[in-house]
Design an enzyme around this catalytic site. Structure first.
Site, PDB file in Angstrom:
ATOM      1  N   HIS A  61      19.593  14.341 -28.449  1.00 49.74           N
ATOM      2  CA  HIS A  61      20.985  13.829 -28.416  1.00 49.74           C
ATOM      3  C   HIS A  61      21.839  14.473 -29.521  1.00 49.74           C
ATOM      4  O   HIS A  61      22.405  13.780 -30.368  1.00 49.74           O
ATOM      5  CB  HIS A  61      20.999  12.288 -28.539  1.00 49.74           C
ATOM      6  CG  HIS A  61      22.306  11.698 -28.055  1.00 49.74           C
ATOM      7  ND1 HIS A  61      22.392  10.471 -27.458  1.00 49.74           N
ATOM      8  CD2 HIS A  61      23.576  12.184 -28.089  1.00 49.74           C
ATOM      9  CE1 HIS A  61      23.661  10.218 -27.152  1.00 49.74           C
ATOM     10  NE2 HIS A  61      24.388  11.244 -27.524  1.00 49.74           N
ATOM     11  N   ARG A  90      24.755  11.078 -20.265  1.00 48.22           N
ATOM     12  CA  ARG A  90      23.981   9.934 -20.741  1.00 48.22           C
ATOM     13  C   ARG A  90      22.652   9.890 -19.978  1.00 48.22           C
ATOM     14  O   ARG A  90      22.589  10.262 -18.793  1.00 48.22           O
ATOM     15  CB  ARG A  90      24.729   8.619 -20.482  1.00 48.22           C
ATOM     16  CG  ARG A  90      25.828   8.309 -21.493  1.00 48.22           C
ATOM     17  CD  ARG A  90      25.255   7.890 -22.841  1.00 48.22           C
ATOM     18  NE  ARG A  90      26.280   7.580 -23.833  1.00 48.22           N
ATOM     19  CZ  ARG A  90      26.768   8.414 -24.737  1.00 48.22           C
ATOM     20  NH1 ARG A  90      26.357   9.667 -24.789  1.00 48.22           N
ATOM     21  NH2 ARG A  90      27.662   8.014 -25.620  1.00 48.22           N
TER      22      ARG A  90
END
Ligand code: NAP
Length: 312
Positions: free
Chosen positions: A275, A227
């Site tokens: 991502h 993350r």
């Protein structure tokens, strides 16, 4: 303990990706009433939610909610949602294809870094002919932060490719061929390529900072597929600017999409991907979602439940 049986199950579907799957979910489980936030005139009749890209407050109207099925593996946003009462059970997505997908991405960037792809790319731009000795994978140590569903699959693939693999996890993790460290800094000290696959929790937020970067070997490469909030951006930029770290491959960011003004976009020692390290496919995720909703409806134990106090 037997769970209540839900004869008329009402499920709210929230998020762009979840909405894309709306019709297929309804078709796969016709006896359940799926609805969008606009569908339910009385949100109090909703017992379960299927969500992707959740944002705080979106679940607030569903006061009788008992179960949230996430379409994402990382559930940090849901766990941190202050509007979600502590008794609501959260299941994360554990899709059999995701670890395979993540291992392909990690193997690609580990091999690329191992073979100095980043250096040759920079050198080509500057028309520099610089030969660099190419050690074999067995002479290269890759450190994995997180040895869970994703980390353990990546470890297996990297070992097959011949790398020395070391790792770090919260609890002891016996993984064949992996040297697991208790001490994070000791692990970083031996790793030339570090791959982050931790979940985002109170304990791991900001973990990749000046202190951890200085514990990494000079010339080490960071691959972050965990993350964005694991990284203190300015500390990483400083470690790259000073050439202490050679390169960073970043798939996740503190703010997504990465703002156009962010230095990561143009930094010569950063590779940005949007991502996409491990995407979930409808084909493999849908059965996981339907099975868990069926379990919920029938009062059976749910799969892939998150420990809300642990945060993952
Ligand atoms: P997981 O199965 O829950 O594994 C998490 C691992 O991290 C476990 O080994 C766990 O230790 C370790 N860990 C957690 N907290 C720790 C701490 N404080 N100190 C040390 N180790 C700690 O999770 P996963 O399925 O592998 O997924 C990991 C993360 O990848 C997700 O949370 C998500 O953020 C990210 N992700 C990214 C993408 C992408 O496309 N970029 C896609 C999917 C997932 P224990 O084994 O001791 O529990």
């Amino acid at each position: 303990v037997s769970e209540p049986v839900h004869n008329a199950l009402n499920v709210v579907v929230i998020g762009k990706q979840a909405m894309n799957w709306f019709d297929a979910m309804q078709k796969a489980y016709p006896s359940v009433r799926f609805g969008t936030p606009d569908t339910w005139s009385d949100p109090l009749t909703v017992q379960a939610a299927v969500v992707s890209e959740p944002n705080a407050l979106s679940l607030r109207p569903y006061e009788n909610l008992q179960f949230v099925q996430s379409l994402w593996m990382g559930v940090d946003a849901l766990v941190a949602d202050p509007t979600l009462p502590a008794n609501v059970r959260i299941a994360r997505m554990v899709d059999p294809d995701m670890p395979i997908s993540m291992a392909e991405t990690v193997a690609a960037y580990v091999l690329w870094s191992h073979r100095f792809g980043d250096v040759f790319q920079r050198n080509q731009r500057d028309q520099i002919w610089q030969e660099i000795a190419q050690p074999l994978a067995r002479r290269r140590t890759v450190g994995l932060l997180g040895l869970g569903t994703l980390g353990s699959q990546c470890a297996r693939v990297l070992i097959q490719l011949g790398f020395q693999v070391v790792g770090w996890s919260r609890t002891a993790k016996p993984l064949s061929g992996v040297q697991v460290f208790d001490d994070l800094h000791a692990m970083l000290d031996v790793s030339e390529i570090v791959v982050n696959m931790l979940p985002l929790t109170e304990q791991t937020r900001g973990l990749l900072c000046a202190r951890t970067f200085s514990a990494m070997q000079p010339g080490a490469v960071l691959i972050n597929v965990g993350r964005g909030a694991h990284v203190i951006d300015n500390d990483l930029l400083e470690a790259l600017d000073s050439n202490h770290l050679r390169h960073a491959v970043l798939d996740v960011f503190n703010v997504e999409p990465l703002p156009t003004v962010h230095r990561f976009w143009t930094h010569p020692s950063v590779t940005v991907t949007p991502h996409v390290a491990a995407d979930s496919s409808q084909e493999t995720c849908m059965p996981v979602v339907i099975e868990n909703l069926r379990r919920f409806a029938e009062g059976l134990p749910l799969n892939n439940l998150v420990d809300r106090t642990r945060g993952y």
